[in-house]
Scaffold this motif. Structure first.
Motif, PDB file in Angstrom:
ATOM      1  N   THR A 184      30.148 132.185   1.970  1.00  0.00           N
ATOM      2  CA  THR A 184      30.821 130.898   2.182  1.00  0.00           C
ATOM      3  C   THR A 184      29.898 129.787   1.685  1.00  0.00           C
ATOM      4  O   THR A 184      28.694 129.803   1.961  1.00  0.00           O
ATOM      5  N   TYR A 185      30.464 128.840   0.961  1.00  0.00           N
ATOM      6  CA  TYR A 185      29.695 127.714   0.419  1.00  0.00           C
ATOM      7  C   TYR A 185      30.258 126.405   0.973  1.00  0.00           C
ATOM      8  O   TYR A 185      31.454 126.306   1.254  1.00  0.00           O
ATOM      9  N   LYS A 186      29.379 125.406   1.117  1.00  0.00           N
ATOM     10  CA  LYS A 186      29.822 124.077   1.532  1.00  0.00           C
ATOM     11  C   LYS A 186      29.621 123.115   0.374  1.00  0.00           C
ATOM     12  O   LYS A 186      28.522 123.054  -0.196  1.00  0.00           O
ATOM     13  N   THR A 286      36.063 114.363   1.790  1.00  0.00           N
ATOM     14  CA  THR A 286      34.893 114.518   0.914  1.00  0.00           C
ATOM     15  C   THR A 286      34.069 115.766   1.234  1.00  0.00           C
ATOM     16  O   THR A 286      32.926 115.874   0.811  1.00  0.00           O
ATOM     17  N   LYS A 287      34.652 116.700   1.973  1.00  0.00           N
ATOM     18  CA  LYS A 287      33.929 117.953   2.282  1.00  0.00           C
ATOM     19  C   LYS A 287      34.895 119.136   2.162  1.00  0.00           C
ATOM     20  O   LYS A 287      36.042 119.069   2.617  1.00  0.00           O
ATOM     21  N   THR A 288      34.378 120.234   1.595  1.00  0.00           N
ATOM     22  CA  THR A 288      35.208 121.414   1.353  1.00  0.00           C
ATOM     23  C   THR A 288      34.353 122.655   1.594  1.00  0.00           C
ATOM     24  O   THR A 288      33.157 122.639   1.329  1.00  0.00           O
ATOM     25  N   ARG A 289      34.999 123.694   2.117  1.00  0.00           N
ATOM     26  CA  ARG A 289      34.317 124.983   2.215  1.00  0.00           C
ATOM     27  C   ARG A 289      34.955 125.930   1.206  1.00  0.00           C
ATOM     28  O   ARG A 289      36.167 125.907   1.011  1.00  0.00           O
ATOM     29  N   ILE A 290      34.121 126.754   0.566  1.00  0.00           N
ATOM     30  CA  ILE A 290      34.621 127.728  -0.395  1.00  0.00           C
ATOM     31  C   ILE A 290      34.247 129.108   0.120  1.00  0.00           C
ATOM     32  O   ILE A 290      33.072 129.387   0.369  1.00  0.00           O
TER      33      ILE A 290
END
Ligand code: FES
Ligand SMILES: [Fe+2]
Length: 358
Positions: A184-186, A286-290
């Motif tokens: 998981t990436y932020k 302005t924030k997303t998790r991948i």
């Protein structure tokens, strides 16, 4: 009002404000994410008879509490993990049971979701009624991948059909999850900027030195169809490529990867060794998790070179975070898109505009 002038000028119809606007971020949730298909779970965890597993669909955005069950016959089900009486969460942690009993007032359900009893109600006519059973999202399975749609919307067949002629021949039912290669990436950027970056190969020679060595960038086919975009990565001579069956539409090409994006937030990257599934999870404007889920085809023991996927991801994140800072400039205006290379970006923007009625 955002006007779509893209058809004539090939400019993006989205202004910089789209990437930080709280109201639009909320509308995207209600009008796009809830009525479109979301990846729910892969081939694992596969439940055994009488097991239950709660999870949250798109935590921090949709925040839909879900309950995955497997009945005594071994049939799996997906429900809202919400009591049909007064809405408490039913199951807190995974386990085994014959019935689901609500911890608040004891309403009991079968693992098929049937409401069976309600303490204190006594013998009343019309109990249980249809609305007393557990509520369920629409679900669909494809090659071991299970999807859920919370609100009415496009049919699963319409959504997925552009993929079938390309990857329908692959043994998707044999996919094996590789948890050690799933991450998981932020990202400090709006979810749509991450999607846009995925949808064009124009940046590859500038941003991804390793990928530049693997791909033959003399051509980079992009196809937009329905709610999908396909980018085709062609392999250089020294790189592995798919063995294509007779009659395949890419016959004669050396395919390094098919990069499929499905509106709004799913990427399915098919390689000869397996599948890299990327989920884009909005957290704030302005924030997303991948989330990266890596699966290999059974028999592909060598597995993927996922260190390369990881490096590519960090390179993408760096440039996407830079764009987030740039589009907030008061002087930013969307620039002209490069035909063919950025057709996927334009298609994404047109779908956003259409579904939001902008
Ligand atoms: S909320 Fe479940 S029985 Fe009342
Ligand atoms: Fe990239």
């Amino acid at each position: 009002m955002i006007r779509n002038t893209a058809t004539s000028s090939l400019r993006s119809p989205l202004p910089g404000s789209f990437y930080r606007d709280e109201d639009l971020f909320h509308r995207v949730k209600e009008e796009i994410f809830l009525p479109f298909w979301q990846f729910a779970y892969g081939p694992e965890p596969r439940l055994k008879a009488l097991q239950t597993r709660p999870f949250t669909l798109l935590a921090d955005y949709l925040d839909e509490p879900m309950l995955h069950t497997c009945d005594a016959e071994g049939v799996e089900h997906l429900f809202a993990n919400v009591c049909s009486h007064r809405g408490t969460l039913l199951v807190q942690k995974a386990g085994s049971c014959r019935h689901i009993v609500c911890p608040y007032h004891g309403r009991r359900f079968s693992l098929e979701g049937q409401c069976q009893s309600q303490p204190g109600l006594g013998a009343v006519a019309d109990f249980p009624r249809a609305e007393d059973h557990l509520h369920r999202p629409e679900t669909a399975s494809w090659g071991g991948l299970t999807f859920a749609r919370v609100l009415p919307g496009i049919s699963f067949e319409d959504w997925i059909s552009p993929l079938l002629e390309r990857v329908g021949f692959l043994p998707l039912e044999t996919l094996v999850h590789m948890p050690e290669r799933s991450h998981t990436y932020k990202v400090k950027a709006n979810w749509a900027l991450y999607v846009e970056n995925y949808l064009e190969g124009l940046h590859i020679p500038f941003v991804h030195p390793a990928l530049r060595e693997a791909l033959d960038l003399s051509a980079y086919p992009v196809e937009t169809k329905g709610h999908t975009v396909l980018q085709i990565g062609l392999a250089k001579e020294n790189q592995p490529a798919f063995d294509l069956p007779a009659g395949h539409p890419d016959q004669g090409k050396r395919i390094y990867a098919w990069y499929f994006w499905l509106f709004p937030n799913l990427m399915l990257n098919f390689y000869p060794w397996g599948l890299s599934l990327n989920l884009v999870l909005p957290v704030s404007p302005t924030k997303t998790r991948i989330q990266f889920f890596t699966y290999r085809f059974e028999g592909q023991e060598g597995g993927p070179h996922t260190h390369a996927l990881h490096d590519t991801e960090l390179e993408d994140e760096s440039v996407v975070e830079s764009v987030q800072k740039g589009v907030r400039s008061s002087l930013y205006k969307p620039g002209r898109l490069v035909p063919a290379w950025e057709d996927g970006v334009l298609h994404f923007h047109r779908l956003l505009v259409r579904h939001l009625g902008l």
